[in-house]
Design a protein around this motif. Structure first.
Motif, mmCIF file in Angstrom:
data_model
loop_
_atom_site.group_PDB
_atom_site.id
_atom_site.type_symbol
_atom_site.label_atom_id
_atom_site.label_comp_id
_atom_site.label_asym_id
_atom_site.label_seq_id
_atom_site.Cartn_x
_atom_site.Cartn_y
_atom_site.Cartn_z
ATOM 1 N N VAL A 31 0.841 -1.188 0.000
ATOM 2 C CA VAL A 31 0.000 0.000 0.000
ATOM 3 C C VAL A 31 0.883 1.247 0.000
ATOM 4 N N ALA A 32 0.714 2.093 -1.012
ATOM 5 C CA ALA A 32 1.500 3.319 -1.107
ATOM 6 C C ALA A 32 0.985 4.348 -0.105
ATOM 7 N N VAL A 33 1.903 4.967 0.642
ATOM 8 C CA VAL A 33 1.529 5.972 1.644
ATOM 9 C C VAL A 33 2.389 7.217 1.481
ATOM 10 N N ASP A 34 1.885 8.330 2.046
ATOM 11 C CA ASP A 34 2.667 9.559 2.033
ATOM 12 C C ASP A 34 3.420 9.707 3.357
ATOM 13 N N GLU A 35 3.955 10.895 3.601
ATOM 14 C CA GLU A 35 4.774 11.091 4.801
ATOM 15 C C GLU A 35 3.972 11.009 6.097
ATOM 16 N N VAL A 83 -8.005 6.282 4.924
ATOM 17 C CA VAL A 83 -7.312 5.013 5.160
ATOM 18 C C VAL A 83 -5.812 5.252 5.296
ATOM 19 N N PHE A 84 -5.232 4.664 6.332
ATOM 20 C CA PHE A 84 -3.793 4.726 6.575
ATOM 21 C C PHE A 84 -3.219 3.313 6.469
ATOM 22 N N ALA A 141 2.913 -1.554 4.231
ATOM 23 C CA ALA A 141 2.967 -0.224 3.599
ATOM 24 C C ALA A 141 4.272 -0.032 2.866
ATOM 25 N N HIS A 142 4.204 0.672 1.717
ATOM 26 C CA HIS A 142 5.418 1.039 0.995
ATOM 27 C C HIS A 142 5.708 2.513 1.252
#
Length: 284
Positions: A263-267, A276-277, A283-284
């Motif tokens: 799952v791509a996530v931000d900072e 959704v987190f 997580a990637h």
């Protein structure tokens, strides 16, 4: 009398009981967020902490020490604990599909959700591995199998010569008092490390007595050996797979942005859906 325009309760759902979510529960219990209801979904009332796996294998910790007590943490946080395995997430409907241990398949809603479901290292395409081997992750099944064979006398084989495989192999050698342990890597071992770090680990393996086989494909796994593509048989009564992490397949059905299945996530650890987190290994 005016009716409040905002909901009085917001549902925050933690999917998985890994150590990131365990820390959320602890902090929540110390300083809860008013107007929010917290739910945790996990297959069991405890969750093993993966970071302690090599220490358990080496004999430094017993099995129970690895476990995070989610019941106690949920009680401290005032959270609802659902014993079940998440099988899907629908961001449009804001629902999570669960295989509940008590009532079977069901769905629950959320306003905000966080994924912490970890990874696995199963090898379904390797003949014989499902029957005779055990993946290093998820940890629970591996730990149970290791506890059952640790005091035996059979040789051990680790498929995968990355950092995880090498660390496990040295821990196994230590924890068994010196049983034969072989690491098998299809390419060059420890290729993800810098040269100096890789050289130090290679020396440590040699000093520990771990045998390393590089540049060889595994053809199949039997009850008593790992058979290489060149026909050689490496004796092994316990075979584990540490040849890379794999994300859980159902993540691909969520519609969330992924990177190689993760799952791509931000900072801020937020996914492409602001509700959704994702944290931890998934997580990637």
């Amino acid at each position: 009398m005016l009716t409040p325009s905002l909901p009085l309760t917001r549902d925050i759902v933690l999917i998985g009981g890994g150590h990131a979510h365990a820390l959320v529960l602890r902090r929540w219990g110390m300083d809860p967020l008013p107007g929010a209801r917290l739910t945790v979904i996990n297959p069991a009332p405890t969750a093993p902490y993966t970071g302690m796996l090599p220490g358990f294998v080496a004999g430094h910790y017993d099995r129970d020490t690895l476990e995070i007590d989610l019941v106690r943490l949920a009680r401290f946080a005032g959270a609802r604990l659902i014993l079940g395995r998440a099988t899907g997430l629908d961001p449009a409907a804001r629902e999570i599909a669960i295989d509940d241990r008590l009532i079977g398949a069901r769905r629950i809603g959320y306003d905000v959700a966080s994924l912490d479901i970890g990874i696995h290292s199963q090898m379904p395409d390797l003949p014989g591995f499902s029957e005779h081997g055990v993946a290093a992750k998820p940890l629970g099944r591996f730990a149970a199998r290791w506890a059952a064979v640790r005091d035996g006398g059979d040789p051990i084989a680790v498929i995968g010569g990355g950092v995880a495989g090498v660390e496990l192999a040295m821990a196994m050698r230590h924890g068994t008092g010196g049983r034969p342990v072989t690491v098998i890597e299809r390419d060059r071992a420890l290729s993800g490390l810098g040269r100096r770090a890789a050289d130090r680990l290679r020396r440590a393996m040699a000093e520990t007595g771990v045998t390393l086989i590089e540049g060889e494909e595994v053809a199949r796994v039997t009850a008593r050996a790992v058979v290489l593509a060149d026909g050689r048989e490496i004796p092994a009564g316990f075979v584990t797979g540490a040849a890379g992490a794999r994300p859980h397949g159902w993540l691909a059905e969520t519609g969330l942005p992924l990177y190689r299945g993760y799952v791509a996530v931000d900072e801020t650890l937020r996914t492409g859906d602001p509700a959704v987190f994702a944290v931890g290994d998934c997580a990637h």
